[in-house]
Design a protein around this motif. Structure first.
Motif, PDB file in Angstrom:
ATOM      1  N   GLY A  68     -37.426  56.379   8.277  1.00 37.21           N
ATOM      2  CA  GLY A  68     -36.037  56.677   8.604  1.00 37.21           C
ATOM      3  C   GLY A  68     -35.212  55.476   9.033  1.00 37.21           C
ATOM      4  O   GLY A  68     -34.375  55.584   9.920  1.00 37.21           O
ATOM      5  N   PHE A  69     -35.434  54.345   8.397  1.00 36.50           N
ATOM      6  CA  PHE A  69     -34.599  53.184   8.696  1.00 36.50           C
ATOM      7  C   PHE A  69     -33.255  53.315   7.991  1.00 36.50           C
ATOM      8  O   PHE A  69     -33.164  53.877   6.902  1.00 36.50           O
ATOM      9  CB  PHE A  69     -35.288  51.891   8.244  1.00 36.50           C
ATOM     10  N   ASP A  70     -32.213  52.767   8.622  1.00 33.60           N
ATOM     11  CA  ASP A  70     -30.876  52.880   8.049  1.00 33.60           C
ATOM     12  C   ASP A  70     -30.533  51.705   7.147  1.00 33.60           C
ATOM     13  O   ASP A  70     -29.452  51.685   6.557  1.00 33.60           O
ATOM     14  CB  ASP A  70     -29.843  52.987   9.179  1.00 33.60           C
ATOM     15  N   GLY A  71     -31.388  50.725   7.078  1.00 31.24           N
ATOM     16  CA  GLY A  71     -31.055  49.596   6.215  1.00 31.24           C
ATOM     17  C   GLY A  71     -32.152  48.555   6.264  1.00 31.24           C
ATOM     18  O   GLY A  71     -33.035  48.577   7.124  1.00 31.24           O
ATOM     19  N   TYR A  72     -32.093  47.636   5.301  1.00 34.74           N
ATOM     20  CA  TYR A  72     -33.108  46.594   5.235  1.00 34.74           C
ATOM     21  C   TYR A  72     -32.431  45.257   4.949  1.00 34.74           C
ATOM     22  O   TYR A  72     -31.559  45.158   4.091  1.00 34.74           O
ATOM     23  CB  TYR A  72     -34.124  46.947   4.137  1.00 34.74           C
TER      24      TYR A  72
END
Lengths: 219, 334
Positions: A68-72
């Motif tokens: 559930g990360f919002d960005g990389y």
């Protein structure tokens, strides 16, 4: 907002650390009740100038989705790659309307700013009296205040509760760099780990020495 | 015997039919009365069940969240939508304020770093049940929780810790009593969170003195409040319009801080990253083994009524320490 930093060069399992920290964040959040402010998480690969990312994009994408990360972001502090983008994203993802606000007095704000400025000069320790004198002589507009000293001590308490400074229990001392305590504790942990006499034991003299060292900084 | 019994039964039946014919209007209310009684009984049972569910869901929350807690105070909001509670952790010297939304079962928790032994946390609801006021311990003087926006506002700028709180004049003003010897009583505007007035000890008549258990008694309709003191009780009249019409005291500043945490195993390059994110020059760093706090950005925004709010983003670089549980540390920082 949390940034989880990933070691892209790790040969074995670069995601082990990410999973560990992601779980730590989740546990910390669960302590705050069910309605805490939503946390944005970003996965950041650092030092991409040294070597490329050892894992494929697909695996990173899958991990982001999984946890559930919002960005990389693939950053390089040395070359400045994607730093501006990361900063921009951080600034945009803060929900100011949900955050607690504080209404305080101008005097309190100035006192806190003074304490943080003193901390930034790299000074490590001081007495409350010294700090107060310094404040008193540099901020002339507050000379007429009657309970200035009382207010100053309250402010020290406020800054302490934010973990930025630490009052020591002896000699009315204020430790302006509480990071030193962390450094000392982690040095102890390492020393215990490296102890030739066996894991978990440490020579008493070695424990005491850094304390003397901290005090000697002040003198 | 059997015959007479049937006769008797027949008589009773006749009597009943006769009575029914004569007075339907008596029987029907009687029957509906039973129905209503049954209805009330069912509702009572349902309430019992609901209450029990609520109770268990609530206690479960705390059993999961932390142990060795002692409930200090419970307080329902006047409209019944919220239950506020204060807990203290004796061994850790910490206090927790928790709020349960009775409809959604959502729980809000606020922790404070320290807990003064003498003072009980006083949970105070505004008369309309919208705002809960409770004292802060080390981080600020008073916290206001707005149940509509579910947002916390803190009031600060006073020395001493707060020992009593009261809303006055239909929730427009908040009065606080603190242990400070200079300005024991402060009056705050609830809408703009500004301090509009203070009373000093010197301004008080005679040998009046507050003690740690001093309490407020606010008049339900008039803008008046009374305070208990060690020798006598004092009564104040407040002129709310004068207080609210006053030009805002320029002394008040508003700010909000956002925290960004930087985590990861040691040696992955967190320190270098935090340097460039905070507009510093990149340099090689040793294994830092210590947390650092940097200011990421800072700006001011204008709110209504010519107020300004300073917004600051702080970057917390938490040192990577595998093997050491970081949970408790992070939780205080988020």
């Amino acid at each position: 907002v949390a940034l989880v930093v990933l070691d892209g060069r790790s040969e074995t399992d670069p995601f082990a650390g990410v999973r560990y920290w992601e779980r730590a964040l989740r546990q910390a959040r669960s302590l705050q009740g069910s309605t805490a402010i939503p946390l944005k998480k970003f996965l950041v690969a650092a030092r991409t100038d040294r070597s490329g990312i050892g894992v494929s994009r697909e695996r990173i994408q899958a991990l982001c989705q999984d946890l559930g990360f919002d960005g990389y972001f693939e950053t390089s502090a040395k070359e400045g790659r994607q730093i501006a983008e990361l900063k921009q994203t951080i600034q945009e993802s803060i929900l100011w309307d949900k955050l607690p606000t504080v209404s305080s007095s101008r005097l309190f704000r100035d006192m806190k700013a003074f304490l943080l400025d003193t901390k930034k000069t790299g000074r490590q320790m001081s007495t409350v009296e010294n700090l107060y004198d310094l404040f008193y002589h540099t901020r002339h507009k507050y000379l007429h205040k009657k309970d200035l000293r009382e207010q100053f001590e309250t402010c020290i308490g406020r800054v302490e509760s934010a973990d930025l400074i630490k009052r020591l229990s002896f000699g009315k001392l204020v430790l302006l760099q509480p990071e030193l305590l962390d450094a000392y504790a982690s040095a102890l942990v390492n020393a215990v780990r490296d102890e030739p006499d066996g894991l978990g034991s440490i020579d008493e003299g070695r424990v005491r020495y850094p304390v003397l060292y901290v005090i000697s900084i002040f003198r | 015997m059997a015959l007479s019994a049937t006769n008797n039964l027949f008589d009773i039946f006749l009597l009943a039919v006769l009575w029914q014919h004569i007075s339907w209007f008596v029987v029907i209310p009687f029957l509906s009365g039973i129905m209503i009684m049954m209805g009330i009984g069912f509702e009572w049972l349902a309430r019992q069940k609901q209450w029990r569910e609520e109770f268990y869901s609530y206690t479960n929350c705390y059993q999961l969240a932390a142990h060795k807690l002692q409930t200090r105070q419970l307080s329902w909001s006047p409209n019944g939508h919220w239950l506020a509670s204060s807990f203290s952790m004796i061994d850790l010297n910490k206090a927790d304020i928790s709020l349960l939304n009775c409809q959604t079962r959502a729980v809000h928790r606020f922790s404070s770093a320290s807990f003064p032994e003498i003072l009980m946390p006083c949970l105070t609801w505004s008369q309309d049940g919208r705002i809960l006021a409770f004292p802060g311990f080390d981080d600020a003087n008073i916290h206001l929780f707005d149940t509509y926006t579910e947002r916390i506002r803190s009031l600060d700028g006073q020395t001493g810790s707060v020992s009593a709180l009261a809303f006055a004049d239909e929730g427009r003003l908040l009065i606080s009593l603190s242990t400070s010897s200079n300005t024991p009583i402060s009056i705050w505007r609830v809408d703009t969170t500004e301090r509009v007035s203070t009373f000093s000890q010197r301004g008080l008549r005679g040998n009046f003195a507050f003690y740690p258990g001093s309490r407020f008694f606010v008049h339900p309709k008039l803008a008046m409040f009374a305070v208990t003191g060690s020798v006598l009780a004092l009564v104040w009249d407040i002129d709310t319009d004068v207080l609210l019409d006053r030009p805002l005291i320029r002394d008040t500043v508003h700010y909000a801080n956002a925290k960004v945490v930087l985590v990861g195993d040691s040696g992955v390059g967190k320190s270098g990253l935090s340097l460039v994110l905070t507009d510093q020059h990149y340099r090689e760093t040793d294994s830092s083994h210590a947390r650092h706090v940097w200011t990421l950005s800072r700006h001011e925004v204008s709110l209504q009524k010519r107020q300004k709010e300073a917004r600051e983003i702080l970057l917390w670089d938490l040192a990577g320490q595998p093997g050491v549980s970081p949970t408790s540390f992070i939780s205080t920082k988020l």
